[in-house]
Every structure is written in C-alpha cells, then in structure tokens.
Design an enzyme around this catalytic site. Structure first.
Site, PDB file in Angstrom:
ATOM      1  N   ASP A 112     -24.879  48.083  11.794  1.00  0.00           N
ATOM      2  CA  ASP A 112     -25.212  48.584  13.121  1.00  0.00           C
ATOM      3  C   ASP A 112     -25.641  50.061  13.025  1.00  0.00           C
ATOM      4  OD1 ASP A 112     -24.977  47.764  16.134  1.00  0.00           O
ATOM      5  OD2 ASP A 112     -23.884  49.655  16.026  1.00  0.00           O
ATOM      6  N   TYR A 221     -27.491  56.907  20.546  1.00  0.00           N
ATOM      7  CA  TYR A 221     -28.613  56.263  21.246  1.00  0.00           C
ATOM      8  C   TYR A 221     -29.535  57.307  21.878  1.00  0.00           C
ATOM      9  CZ  TYR A 221     -25.976  51.984  20.593  1.00  0.00           C
ATOM     10  OH  TYR A 221     -25.304  50.914  20.027  1.00  0.00           O
ATOM     11  N   HIS A 278     -22.661  39.345  15.886  1.00  0.00           N
ATOM     12  CA  HIS A 278     -23.078  40.669  15.429  1.00  0.00           C
ATOM     13  C   HIS A 278     -22.060  41.345  14.520  1.00  0.00           C
ATOM     14  CE1 HIS A 278     -24.817  44.634  15.466  1.00  0.00           C
ATOM     15  NE2 HIS A 278     -23.799  45.147  16.125  1.00  0.00           N
TER      16      HIS A 278
END
Length: 299
Positions: A112, A221, A278
């Site tokens: 990730d 982000y 995930h």
C-alpha cells in the site's frame, strides 16, 4: 532503546523488540525479530496501519531473516511531523534510519503506501536494495492512474483517494468516529472480515487516535502530486535494477501488480494470493511468507 510505556504490543512481546531512533528530529519506531546475523528484510506497511500489519508474517520468517518492520513518519508510534510526507522525503528518512542500524544491503517488502515509498526508495538506493517486493498498490506517477474509477462496483476500493485529499473535511467527519471508519476500511476491504479481530481493531484505533495521527495519515494522500512528480523523474532516469516481486490479491485493489510495472523493472515476477483482499499480510500470512521465503531467500 527500551519499549516506551505508551506502546502496548498486542502480540507476543517476546517475539518482537520495539525500538526508536531519531532522524532529522523525527522519532521513528521500528520492531525487530529474527536472528541478528541473518539476512535483513525491511518491511513497510500501508494506510491506515503500522508495523503491526506484519505481526502474523514475522514469526514465520524470523528463523531465516533479520526482520525490521518500520512505522513510517506519521504512522503507528512514530512521530507525526507537520510536513515531509512526499515519498522522496520519507524514503530519505527511512534510509537514514537503516544506515543508523548499520544496514547496507537488504531486501525490502512494502504494501500500500509503504509501496509508494518502496519503489522510489529502490530507485534512489539501488546498491542497497537486493530484492524488492511490492504488494497491492497503485504507485503515484508510475501505476496509479490520474483518474480513478467512479462506477459503484469499483469506486468502493478507491473512493478514499479523493476524499483524503480534500482539506479539513475528512478530519471533521472521522474525528471521534475512528473506530467506525477503521472497522469499515479494514473489514470491508478484506476478503474475510474475520481476519481482523476486536483486539486488532483496538490496536489500529489506538494508533489512529493519537494526536496528529489522522492528519499525518491523510498527508500521504495530500502529497500524491509531489510524490508522482518525484517518481516520474526517477523512472525517467533508470529502471529498477534488482529482482522485483509484484504481489496481487484475487480480491484486492490491483488485479495485476506485475504488468504495469514491467516497463520499469528489468526482472519482475508476478504472483496472486488466493482468498485475499487488500490486506494480504494479515489475511494470508502463511501464503505470503512462503512467497517471501522463496523470493528473498534466493542468492
């Protein structure tokens, strides 16, 4: 350095050593396991997690490797600085930490947002990274598309990219509701929601509720554009020189990790973990450990 009182290892404390080092004024937490003289393997976790994401994999690999699982800046029990969440800055801080630990040659596995850091790290320090594993991640400037899908059957996996980038609103909506948010994020993205028990959720709520933790997590982000610009510059100059293992999950976020990375790697192997969403290290630790043992154990 001994374990700080505010860190509460939720797994067998005898198996893991919790330590801290300060780099550029940022105190970083890392956890070690395995034999001191064994081949080093560095583990980077994703959002909204910490070193704890590797807790099931580490005991399996500890007999063969010297394991170093890091909390990135802003993650877990590491400090939450006000800036420096572009992946180039994070990579340099991690590199300084590993140098402090005396590591000059090691394997690197990253999931990730850990993979967001792992790919540029390997390009920046190719003489040190012997082998690289990247798990279920679209990497800014490399394989993460500028436009993410908006259809209902796919957007539930990627909606958070745009949401997290919006200033202030995520903090207003998540603060005080961290457990609701994390319960959905972890269990909905898992193929089997029972992969995360209440004790696991307690630990993730603990770290996510620390002062500055939400802001720091979202900062990765909010730094995507800068990280993408840095990564495009890196891949324009060189390919990944070391062997690369690209790991997908059959119910994960990225159906095929290897194909979009092939233009940027000289030697890449793709693998897909079955019955996993995930969060591969927590959902299928045995299968992942077998892959790592084969891949990182090669000479």
């Amino acid at each position: 350095m001994t374990l700080h009182a505010h860190v509460q290892p939720p797994v067998d404390a005898a198996s893991f050593n919790h330590e801290f080092e300060t780099i550029d004024g940022v105190r970083l937490h890392y956890v070690t396991a395995g034999q001191e003289g064994a081949e080093p393997l560095v583990l980077l976790a994703g959002y909204p997690q910490s070193w704890y994401a590797w807790r099931k994999v580490m005991p399996i690999l500890a007999e063969r490797f010297r394991l170093i699982a890091l909390d990135l800046p802003g993650q877990g029990d590491s400090d939450k600085p006000s800036d420096g969440y572009d992946t180039g800055t994070v990579a340099r801080r991690i590199h300084a930490l590993l140098g402090r630990l005396g590591l000059s040659r090691y394997g690197l596995a990253a999931h990730d947002i850990g993979a967001w850091v792992g790919l540029p790290y390997a390009l920046m320090f190719p003489e040190e990274v012997s082998r690289l594993a990247l798990l279920d991640a679209g990497i800014p400037g490399v394989t993460l598309p500028d436009m993410l899908p908006a259809t209902s059957d796919k957007a539930w996996k990627t909606w958070h990219f745009a949401f997290h980038a919006v200033p202030d609103l995520p903090e207003a909506l998540i603060s005080g509701r961290e457990r609701v948010y994390l319960d959905w994020f972890l269990r909905r993205k898992a193929a089997n929601p029972l992969s995360f028990g209440e004790v696991d959720l307690d630990e993730y709520v603990r770290i996510f509720s620390q002062p500055g933790a939400l802001r720091a997590g979202l900062a990765f982000y909010r730094s995507v554009a800068l990280s993408a610009e840095q990564n495009r510059a890196l891949i324009s100059d060189a390919k990944l020189a070391m062997p690369v293992l690209a790991v997908s999950a059959d119910q994960g976020s990225i159906p095929d990790m290897a194909s979009p990375l092939r233009p940027f790697a000289a030697d890449i192997r793709g693998e897909t973990i079955a019955r996993s969403g995930h969060f591969i290290p927590e959902e299928q630790p045995e299968a992942l450990a077998r892959l790592f043992d084969d891949f990182f154990g090669r000479q």
